[in-house]
Design a protein around this motif. Sequence first.
Motif, PDB file in Angstrom:
ATOM      1  N   ARG A   1      -4.040  -3.160 -11.363  1.00  0.00           N
ATOM      2  CA  ARG A   1      -4.566  -1.808 -11.293  1.00  0.00           C
ATOM      3  C   ARG A   1      -4.279  -1.120  -9.961  1.00  0.00           C
ATOM      4  O   ARG A   1      -4.040   0.065  -9.917  1.00  0.00           O
ATOM      5  CB  ARG A   1      -6.089  -1.835 -11.486  1.00  0.00           C
ATOM      6  CG  ARG A   1      -6.503  -2.078 -12.906  1.00  0.00           C
ATOM      7  CD  ARG A   1      -6.266  -0.857 -13.765  1.00  0.00           C
ATOM      8  NE  ARG A   1      -6.790  -1.074 -15.091  1.00  0.00           N
ATOM      9  CZ  ARG A   1      -6.059  -1.381 -16.142  1.00  0.00           C
ATOM     10  NH1 ARG A   1      -4.753  -1.515 -16.025  1.00  0.00           N
ATOM     11  NH2 ARG A   1      -6.626  -1.553 -17.311  1.00  0.00           N
ATOM     12  N   ASP A   2      -4.331  -1.854  -8.879  1.00  0.00           N
ATOM     13  CA  ASP A   2      -4.251  -1.169  -7.592  1.00  0.00           C
ATOM     14  C   ASP A   2      -2.802  -1.078  -7.144  1.00  0.00           C
ATOM     15  O   ASP A   2      -2.051  -2.040  -7.191  1.00  0.00           O
ATOM     16  CB  ASP A   2      -5.103  -1.857  -6.533  1.00  0.00           C
ATOM     17  CG  ASP A   2      -5.067  -3.348  -6.652  1.00  0.00           C
ATOM     18  OD1 ASP A   2      -5.665  -4.021  -5.849  1.00  0.00           O
ATOM     19  OD2 ASP A   2      -4.382  -3.836  -7.588  1.00  0.00           O
ATOM     20  N   HIS A   3      -2.446   0.100  -6.721  1.00  0.00           N
ATOM     21  CA  HIS A   3      -1.066   0.324  -6.299  1.00  0.00           C
ATOM     22  C   HIS A   3      -0.993   0.281  -4.784  1.00  0.00           C
ATOM     23  O   HIS A   3      -0.506   1.174  -4.151  1.00  0.00           O
ATOM     24  CB  HIS A   3      -0.591   1.672  -6.823  1.00  0.00           C
ATOM     25  CG  HIS A   3      -0.565   1.721  -8.308  1.00  0.00           C
ATOM     26  ND1 HIS A   3       0.569   1.928  -9.030  1.00  0.00           N
ATOM     27  CD2 HIS A   3      -1.546   1.545  -9.219  1.00  0.00           C
ATOM     28  CE1 HIS A   3       0.287   1.907 -10.323  1.00  0.00           C
ATOM     29  NE2 HIS A   3      -0.997   1.679 -10.455  1.00  0.00           N
ATOM     30  N   ARG A   4      -1.593  -0.759  -4.195  1.00  0.00           N
ATOM     31  CA  ARG A   4      -1.584  -0.805  -2.741  1.00  0.00           C
ATOM     32  C   ARG A   4      -0.562  -1.773  -2.228  1.00  0.00           C
ATOM     33  O   ARG A   4      -0.134  -2.644  -2.929  1.00  0.00           O
ATOM     34  CB  ARG A   4      -2.965  -1.178  -2.209  1.00  0.00           C
ATOM     35  CG  ARG A   4      -3.816   0.060  -1.989  1.00  0.00           C
ATOM     36  CD  ARG A   4      -5.265  -0.288  -1.785  1.00  0.00           C
ATOM     37  NE  ARG A   4      -5.849  -0.766  -3.023  1.00  0.00           N
ATOM     38  CZ  ARG A   4      -7.148  -0.984  -3.169  1.00  0.00           C
ATOM     39  NH1 ARG A   4      -7.959  -0.805  -2.176  1.00  0.00           N
ATOM     40  NH2 ARG A   4      -7.630  -1.401  -4.311  1.00  0.00           N
TER      41      ARG A   4
ATOM     42  N   TYR B   1      -6.455   5.461 -11.489  1.00  0.00           N
ATOM     43  CA  TYR B   1      -7.327   4.393 -11.003  1.00  0.00           C
ATOM     44  C   TYR B   1      -7.619   4.621  -9.528  1.00  0.00           C
ATOM     45  O   TYR B   1      -6.810   5.236  -8.810  1.00  0.00           O
ATOM     46  CB  TYR B   1      -6.662   3.038 -11.222  1.00  0.00           C
ATOM     47  CG  TYR B   1      -6.656   2.647 -12.672  1.00  0.00           C
ATOM     48  CD1 TYR B   1      -7.778   2.026 -13.230  1.00  0.00           C
ATOM     49  CD2 TYR B   1      -5.590   2.940 -13.502  1.00  0.00           C
ATOM     50  CE1 TYR B   1      -7.805   1.699 -14.569  1.00  0.00           C
ATOM     51  CE2 TYR B   1      -5.606   2.619 -14.840  1.00  0.00           C
ATOM     52  CZ  TYR B   1      -6.720   1.993 -15.372  1.00  0.00           C
ATOM     53  OH  TYR B   1      -6.759   1.677 -16.696  1.00  0.00           O
ATOM     54  N   PRO B   2      -8.775   4.127  -9.032  1.00  0.00           N
ATOM     55  CA  PRO B   2      -9.148   4.395  -7.638  1.00  0.00           C
ATOM     56  C   PRO B   2      -8.053   4.028  -6.640  1.00  0.00           C
ATOM     57  O   PRO B   2      -7.861   4.738  -5.659  1.00  0.00           O
ATOM     58  CB  PRO B   2     -10.393   3.525  -7.449  1.00  0.00           C
ATOM     59  CG  PRO B   2     -10.994   3.428  -8.791  1.00  0.00           C
ATOM     60  CD  PRO B   2      -9.843   3.424  -9.752  1.00  0.00           C
ATOM     61  N   GLY B   3      -7.316   2.930  -6.916  1.00  0.00           N
ATOM     62  CA  GLY B   3      -6.282   2.505  -5.979  1.00  0.00           C
ATOM     63  C   GLY B   3      -5.174   3.527  -5.785  1.00  0.00           C
ATOM     64  O   GLY B   3      -4.410   3.440  -4.830  1.00  0.00           O
ATOM     65  N   GLN B   4      -5.081   4.511  -6.692  1.00  0.00           N
ATOM     66  CA  GLN B   4      -4.004   5.501  -6.586  1.00  0.00           C
ATOM     67  C   GLN B   4      -4.433   6.729  -5.786  1.00  0.00           C
ATOM     68  O   GLN B   4      -3.640   7.640  -5.601  1.00  0.00           O
ATOM     69  CB  GLN B   4      -3.578   5.935  -7.990  1.00  0.00           C
ATOM     70  CG  GLN B   4      -2.948   4.815  -8.793  1.00  0.00           C
ATOM     71  CD  GLN B   4      -2.849   5.146 -10.264  1.00  0.00           C
ATOM     72  OE1 GLN B   4      -3.828   5.133 -10.982  1.00  0.00           O
ATOM     73  NE2 GLN B   4      -1.651   5.451 -10.722  1.00  0.00           N
TER      74      GLN B   4
ATOM     75  N   PRO C   1     -12.524  -0.729  -9.119  1.00  0.00           N
ATOM     76  CA  PRO C   1     -11.067  -0.583  -9.179  1.00  0.00           C
ATOM     77  C   PRO C   1     -10.469  -0.834 -10.563  1.00  0.00           C
ATOM     78  O   PRO C   1      -9.350  -0.412 -10.814  1.00  0.00           O
ATOM     79  CB  PRO C   1     -10.560  -1.628  -8.180  1.00  0.00           C
ATOM     80  CG  PRO C   1     -11.670  -2.610  -8.050  1.00  0.00           C
ATOM     81  CD  PRO C   1     -12.936  -1.846  -8.279  1.00  0.00           C
ATOM     82  N   HIS C   2     -11.208  -1.515 -11.452  1.00  0.00           N
ATOM     83  CA  HIS C   2     -10.635  -1.817 -12.765  1.00  0.00           C
ATOM     84  C   HIS C   2     -10.878  -0.696 -13.764  1.00  0.00           C
ATOM     85  O   HIS C   2     -10.434  -0.784 -14.902  1.00  0.00           O
ATOM     86  CB  HIS C   2     -11.210  -3.124 -13.295  1.00  0.00           C
ATOM     87  CG  HIS C   2     -12.698  -3.084 -13.508  1.00  0.00           C
ATOM     88  ND1 HIS C   2     -13.578  -2.828 -12.493  1.00  0.00           N
ATOM     89  CD2 HIS C   2     -13.449  -3.248 -14.619  1.00  0.00           C
ATOM     90  CE1 HIS C   2     -14.808  -2.845 -12.972  1.00  0.00           C
ATOM     91  NE2 HIS C   2     -14.759  -3.090 -14.258  1.00  0.00           N
TER      92      HIS C   2
ATOM     93  N   GLN D   1     -13.596  -7.955 -13.209  1.00  0.00           N
ATOM     94  CA  GLN D   1     -12.764  -8.131 -12.014  1.00  0.00           C
ATOM     95  C   GLN D   1     -12.637  -9.595 -11.632  1.00  0.00           C
ATOM     96  O   GLN D   1     -11.555 -10.073 -11.277  1.00  0.00           O
ATOM     97  CB  GLN D   1     -13.362  -7.364 -10.841  1.00  0.00           C
ATOM     98  CG  GLN D   1     -13.422  -5.873 -11.072  1.00  0.00           C
ATOM     99  CD  GLN D   1     -13.955  -5.160  -9.851  1.00  0.00           C
ATOM    100  OE1 GLN D   1     -13.365  -5.182  -8.798  1.00  0.00           O
ATOM    101  NE2 GLN D   1     -15.108  -4.530  -9.999  1.00  0.00           N
TER     102      GLN D   1
END
Lengths: 254, 483
Positions: free
Chosen positions: B480-483, A145-148, A102-103, B400
């Motif tokens: 980083r994560d857009h959750r 990024y993977p989260g998107q 994810p980073h 991470q």
Amino acid sequence: MAMQAQTQPAEAAIEISRLNKWYGTFHVLRDIDLNVAKGERIVIAGPSGSGKSTLIRCINRLEEHQAGRIVVDGTELTNDLKNIDKVRSEVGMVFQHFNLFPHLTILENCTLAPIWVRKIPKREAEETAMQFLEKVKIPEQANKYPGQLSGGQQQRVAIARSLCMRPRIMLFDEPTSALDPEMIKEVLDTMIELAEDGMTMLCVTHEMGFAQAVAHRVIFMDQGQIVEQNTPTEFFNNPQSDRTKLFLSQILGH
Amino acid sequence: MSDTHAQTVAFVRDTMLPPEPPPVSESGAVKWLRENLFSGPLNIALTLLGLFILWLLFSTLWPWLSHSVWNANSMAECREIIAAAHGPDASGGCFAVIKHRWNQFVFGFYPVDLYWRPVLAFGALFLALAPVLFADSPLARRIVTGTAAVLTFAIAAVLGAGGLELAAIAVLLLAWILLIEMRGDLALVATLLYPFLAVWLLWGGTLWEPLMALAGFVIGFVIWRALSAYGMFAFAAAVLAAVLWWLLLSDLVARGIAAILPMRLVPVSSDQFGGFVLSITIGVAGIALSLPLGIVLALARRSDLPIIKTMAVLFIEFIRGVPLITLLFVASLLLNYFMPPGTNFDIILRVIIMVTLFASAYMAEVIRGGLAALPKGQYEAADALGLDYWKAQRLVILPQALKISIPGIVSTFIGMFKDTTLVVFVGLFDPLKAMSDTIRASFEWKGAYWEPYIFVGAIFFILCFGMSRYSMYLERRLKRDHR
């Protein structure tokens, strides 16, 4: 019927003989014998807890086996770390939960291993990565990024990430089980395309349509053993063991 | 099924609704007050009680603060000024002591004409850190480096550095900023060299001593690379070579070269250090060393190798189990018994080692928490791609895990930095206790209790709050994560 595996072309990608594995005292894999020829596509099915994931995770030694032999592309898996790293760089794996980093951006996910394991120059690795991202039809996401990304997109990136190492064998561990129905198809289409290119594939899945479309052989496991294996046509139309019949009636019943 | 029923069930949307902005909620101070302070009888009572307590605090402290005197030469003079201005019974702070003894708070007993050296070391610290701390924000980096350079030069000039020194400072700072702006990759090398520059500036002596200490690292690295095919053996050989170099040769070589080309600054001994120069020296060194050591310990504790794991567990549990003061006493008293007679092992160096070990044990546990928080799939994906252990850790796991651990890591930094005041117990002049006591011991400032404590506390607060804000900035930047 079960002898069919031995009549495959001589060039073996994977040879597994008398493989046994225990989790503590639980005997999870019992006397598995399996030869996979180069270019062969195998679907492994079975109820949960039957050891099918454990079996393919033994092939790149994410799980250690306690007895028996596993030879991948001429290299036997032992405690020798060099051999393990060699096998892992030749065998791609796609996970149920994608396991993207994810980073890192999508592109960095795809170039990490080629740059650091294969020592490919960064620019070249990025070109290769873009080729494979185009192959899985998401080149426009390269800098996100993977989260998107959606689940289906993430899984296609995971496939591209494995392909960037130019593996000879691909392992799929329930690649569509964590996806919404609408996204399953896009991932299966990618896998079918890969199959058409002649990749050696071992796929743990419940997608029986996929099995019928691309598999050379379907293996049915229960309680850590191979119960039945056959061509997809024979397997689905003419199952031999009672356990297989029960399983098929349950998953195809509705 | 009747027709009407069918009509109510069947439905086809022919136009999709466009997204609309959320309703603008009623806002304003009155609404906020009503909702948060006066929403019910109990809340009204609590609000009034809170206001009353605030008033009590303010009405007690305000006269003391507002009567405070900033210009005086002794406690007695302060009291006279306050009595003259506010009546004989009035009390007031005498912050003149801070102004009068400012240099002592900051520099301890550092030689007055050499003040520019710790100032330059501190200013250069920001040049060394900025490329790392603000890696993807050139604007923030330029603000930090520019401000640090200008302030360093100005302060050194005010504190009476000579023309030659000022020229050297200007050249060094300008060259460094140019390096950062033109060659970012080389700036990181400069950052790695900073500790050796700082040691030379702070303690003086010949430049060749820190350079020869650096040479030990270079020798170790070269040997490790040359023998890297032999795995652990290469590492052991590299460590052995570096240690032998430091013990047997480095002094000799340094003295040899110094005889030809001295590159000498006036030496300053460790017992002349004090105040914030001491605290910041120990704090920065401890922070810089405890993070890598903590990472190694955390990895060792999660290792599959039983001996390494046991050693890490024993070390962490032992160090965390004893008070820091115990370790400092060991550093100041017991270590000398184990040293060969005649060795002079610097007290500040000993304290830095102990503080580093202490902080690294906490650091290891904080980072272990971050490592444990990562899903197993990340390790498996790294393994499945053929990354070996160290590459997987460096490229996938640690970036991470460290990000998750930022709040804990910075907490440990802050705690360690404040703990540097404990060095008073081994006879070093920390700013809070030893320096204040020293100042009170003088005739004119007898009785100045509150003011030095408030002042030193405020400086510590500013430094620690700065670290805390930076950690929040870093967390936002790495999100980083857009959750």
